[in-house]
Design an enzyme around this catalytic site. Structure first.
Site, short mmCIF file in Angstrom:
data_model
loop_
_atom_site.label_atom_id
_atom_site.label_comp_id
_atom_site.label_asym_id
_atom_site.label_seq_id
_atom_site.Cartn_x
_atom_site.Cartn_y
_atom_site.Cartn_z
N GLU A 90 10.94 16.15 14.64
CA GLU A 90 11.22 16.10 13.22
C GLU A 90 10.41 17.20 12.52
O GLU A 90 9.18 17.13 12.47
CB GLU A 90 10.77 14.73 12.71
N LYS A 148 0.84 -1.21 0.00
CA LYS A 148 0.00 0.00 0.00
C LYS A 148 0.87 1.25 0.00
O LYS A 148 1.59 1.52 0.95
CB LYS A 148 -0.90 0.07 1.23
N GLU A 196 -1.62 7.54 -0.02
CA GLU A 196 -2.66 7.95 -0.96
C GLU A 196 -2.26 9.21 -1.70
O GLU A 196 -2.86 9.57 -2.70
CB GLU A 196 -4.01 8.09 -0.26
N GLY A 237 7.47 5.13 7.67
CA GLY A 237 6.58 6.28 7.86
C GLY A 237 6.88 6.95 9.19
O GLY A 237 8.00 6.86 9.71
N CYS A 289 13.69 11.18 6.04
CA CYS A 289 13.98 10.61 7.35
C CYS A 289 15.45 10.84 7.72
O CYS A 289 15.80 10.98 8.88
CB CYS A 289 13.65 9.13 7.36
N GLU A 335 10.80 1.47 9.71
CA GLU A 335 11.75 2.55 9.40
C GLU A 335 11.03 3.85 9.67
O GLU A 335 10.11 4.21 8.94
CB GLU A 335 12.16 2.50 7.91
N GLY A 345 3.99 4.08 13.26
CA GLY A 345 4.78 2.88 13.53
C GLY A 345 4.42 2.25 14.87
O GLY A 345 4.28 1.02 14.99
P1 NAP Z 1 2.69 8.25 7.82
O1 NAP Z 1 1.59 9.21 7.98
O2 NAP Z 1 3.16 7.50 8.98
O3 NAP Z 1 2.21 7.27 6.67
C1 NAP Z 1 2.99 6.24 6.15
C2 NAP Z 1 2.09 5.19 5.53
O4 NAP Z 1 1.33 4.55 6.57
C3 NAP Z 1 1.08 5.75 4.55
O5 NAP Z 1 0.92 4.84 3.49
C4 NAP Z 1 -0.16 5.86 5.40
O6 NAP Z 1 -1.35 5.86 4.66
C5 NAP Z 1 -0.04 4.60 6.23
N1 NAP Z 1 -0.85 4.61 7.47
C6 NAP Z 1 -1.39 5.68 8.12
N2 NAP Z 1 -2.08 5.26 9.20
C7 NAP Z 1 -1.98 3.91 9.24
C8 NAP Z 1 -2.49 2.90 10.11
N3 NAP Z 1 -3.24 3.20 11.18
N4 NAP Z 1 -2.19 1.61 9.86
C9 NAP Z 1 -1.43 1.27 8.80
N5 NAP Z 1 -0.94 2.19 7.91
C10 NAP Z 1 -1.20 3.49 8.14
O7 NAP Z 1 4.00 8.91 7.23
P2 NAP Z 1 4.09 9.94 6.05
O8 NAP Z 1 3.51 11.22 6.55
O9 NAP Z 1 3.56 9.36 4.80
O10 NAP Z 1 5.70 10.03 5.87
C11 NAP Z 1 6.50 10.86 6.67
C12 NAP Z 1 7.13 10.13 7.83
O11 NAP Z 1 7.83 8.97 7.39
C13 NAP Z 1 8.20 10.94 8.55
O12 NAP Z 1 8.03 10.86 9.94
C14 NAP Z 1 9.52 10.30 8.16
O13 NAP Z 1 10.56 10.44 9.03
C15 NAP Z 1 9.14 8.90 7.97
N6 NAP Z 1 10.05 8.24 7.03
C16 NAP Z 1 11.00 7.38 7.51
C17 NAP Z 1 11.89 6.75 6.65
C18 NAP Z 1 12.92 5.76 7.16
O14 NAP Z 1 13.43 4.98 6.37
N7 NAP Z 1 13.25 5.74 8.41
C19 NAP Z 1 11.83 7.01 5.30
C20 NAP Z 1 10.86 7.89 4.84
C21 NAP Z 1 9.97 8.48 5.72
P3 NAP Z 1 -2.07 7.22 4.20
O15 NAP Z 1 -1.22 8.37 4.61
O16 NAP Z 1 -2.18 7.06 2.73
O17 NAP Z 1 -3.42 7.26 4.86
#
Ligand code: NAP
Ligand code: MG
Length: 508
Positions: free
Chosen positions: A401, A192, A195, A245, A301, A267, A250
């Site tokens: 962050e 997935k 979105e 994410g 990240c 991650e 997480g």
């Molecule tokens: P996010 O809001 O945590 O979303 C990540 C993914 O998880 C999206 O596909 C999201 O879907 C999904 N998701 C949301 N709620 C969920 C739930 N309850 N159960 C399962 N999946 C769920 O993160 P983001 O805003 O997209 O990305 C930014 C974050 O990612 C930052 O904090 C960044 O540090 C971190 N990041 C970390 C790394 C690493 O390798 N360490 C790399 C890149 C990014 P939807 O948003 O589509 O609803």
């Protein structure tokens, strides 16, 4: 804002029509059962880039069932490593052949510059090729010293059905840090994407089919975290969740997955420091700091969102970074000269600005930037390169962050102080050290609490070198041999050979 390098000219065209992203389930592209879609408007160009099927429980259940059946009947898991490697190598070739198509959509959905999208989409082929090579080298252990009549063999087996959930900041790259490794191990997957950036993941479905990945082995469901992602983390037919994410989501996934005790690899975020000693190559360090904070508009990240610089050189070093910041090409993402593009959403832009305004109100000094950036022709969803000093270790801008093009400066006088400041964080993803003295670099590297330490460089990465975080930056590893091993389960075989076992029952 005056004196910045802003690129307004556009040289790459926006496609004529929005991309229609559909689910890819059991080898078939399909719309939502109820026909629902979500629209993605480009953060830089304001156009409708894509319309993506907006999946619900029905689509997610179908995808999980397809992955479960495909795993259990062995159509992929029981192939030889050689056969799986051949297919994954073909996917890599097709990714390269489709680089431009992928890159334009990646740029329009995420706001990142086209040169970077080309590098990430085309460059991802190398991750697929490396993973393919691992498919052939999977091996366990043998125990040949258990006595004449015994032989022990420890097998590695694919863990099963893997849910892969990815974020919007590096959609195709992060997918490629996970999926080919899971497939190389023999797993089947449900994927997935965010979105906000569904298209390049959906486009991969075509390439998988063309390369000969059997139906059901990789299923792609488009939609929101709830219900799609949450079902992928709780369903009893899923054996592992691999998530990239935010730390908040997480933690939520870890708790949700606990009910079925599936494996969870995470991650998450970071607040990554670079420590600069006076004996370093300061020109190179200033350039790397500038790169580390503005790359992907800091929505990364691995962003080096704080530096810890020796007090004797702090004024000069900050002046150097401010000067370099003025030369970084911010602007229209559809120009190959642009280095830094748009912010993913208006809400996120407001969040970035909120951190900066709060720091100012608390007495921090803004050396550069600190506000929204308007780029002629592509609007105001951009943020100025921003450098902030005069902070204290308790400020949100130092601890949390920001995920924007915002650098905070802390200072130190002894190495002990530098290490303490670097480790004073809930996060532990990456850290950097700059010094010409190998003893200084090693002392820092050994004691810094982070999954990756860069010395005299920043953000260099290789498929061979594993990646991941400590503390609240995650658990498990990705890429490299360790990343591959995450997708394998271990099974022990204890075998009697030759003489029969001594009877347990004493028959009179
Ligand atoms: P996010 O809001 O945590 O979303 C990540 C993914 O998880 C999206 O596909 C999201 O879907 C999904 N998701 C949301 N709620 C969920 C739930 N309850 N159960 C399962 N999946 C769920 O993160 P983001 O805003 O997209 O990305 C930014 C974050 O990612 C930052 O904090 C960044 O540090 C971190 N990041 C970390 C790394 C690493 O390798 N360490 C790399 C890149 C990014 P939807 O948003 O589509 O609803
Ligand atoms: Mg989200």
């Amino acid at each position: 804002m005056k004196d910045l390098n802003i690129i307004t000219e556009q040289t790459v065209a926006v496609p004529d029509a929005p991309y229609q992203a559909r689910h890819y389930i059991d080898g078939v592209f399909q719309d939502n059962e109820d026909g629902r879609v979500s629209d993605r408007i480009s953060p830089s160009h304001g156009v409708l880039v894509s319309q993506a099927a907006l999946g619900g429980e029905a689509e997610t259940a179908k995808a999980i069932a397809a992955a479960r059946t495909a795993f259990d009947d062995g159509r992929w898991s029981r192939l030889s490593g050689k056969e799986r490697a051949a297919v994954l190598t073909k996917v890599a070739d097709l990714i390269e052949a489709n680089e431009e198509r992928l890159a334009v959509l990646e740029t329009l959905e995420s706001g990142k510059p086209i040169s970077q999208s080309r590098g990430e989409c085309g460059g991802a082929a190398d991750l697929w090729r490396y993973a393919a090579s691992l498919a052939r080298s999977s091996h366990g252990q043998s125990h040949n010293a258990l006595g004449d009549d015994m032989l022990g063999v420890v097998l590695k087996e694919p863990i099963g059905v893997v849910s892969i959930i990815t974020p919007w900041n590096f959609p195709f790259w992060i997918l490629s840090q996970k999926l080919p490794f899971a497939l190389a191990a023999g797993c089947t997957c449900v994927v997935k994407p965010s979105e906000m950036t569904p298209s390049t993941t959906a486009m991969l479905g075509d390439l998988l089919t063309e390369a000969g990945v059997p139906a059901g082995v990789c299923n792609i469901v488009l939609g929101y975290g709830t219900p799609v992602g949450s079902m992928m983390s709780t369903h009893e037919d899923v054996d592992m969740v691999s998530f990239t994410g935010s730390t908040a989501v997480g933690k939520h996934i870890t708790a949700a997955a606990g009910n079925t005790l599936k494996k969870v690899a995470l991650e998450l975020g970071g607040k990554n420091p670079q420590v600069i000693f006076p004996d370093a190559d300061l020109e190179s360090a200033a350039d790397a700091v500038t790169f580390g904070v503005y790359f992907n508009v800091g929505q990364c990240c691995n962003s080096s969102s704080r530096i810890i610089v020796h007090e004797d050189i702090a004024d000069d070093f900050v002046a150097r970074v401010v000067e370099l910041s003025r030369h970084v090409a911010f602007g229209n993402p559809l120009n190959p000269d642009t280095q830094v593009g748009a912010i993913v959403t208006q809400d996120h832009q407001a969040k970035i600005d909120g951190y900066v305004q709060a720091a100012k109100a608390e007495g921090a000094e803004v050396c550069l930037g600190g506000g929204v950036l308007n780029v002629d022709g592509v609007g105001a969803q951009f943020y100025q390169p921003t450098v902030i000093r005069g902070v204290t270790a308790d400020m949100a801008i130092v601890r949390e962050e920001v995920f924007g093009p915002v650098l905070v400066v802390q200072t130190f006088s002894t190495i002990e102080e530098a290490i303490a400041l670097a480790n004073d964080s809930d996060y532990g993803l990456s850290a950097g050290v700059w010094s010409d003295n190998i003893h200084t670099c090693l002392a820092f590297s050994r004691r810094a609490q982070a999954g990756t330490i860069w010395t005299n460089t920043w953000m260099d990465g290789f498929p061979e070198v594993t990646f991941g975080g400590v503390k609240q930056s995650g658990q498990g590893r990705e890429i490299g041999q360790y990343g591959f091993d995450e997708f394998l389960e271990v099974k022990s075989l204890v075998m009697r050979v030759g003489a029969s076992r001594a009877p347990w029952v004493k028959v009179p």
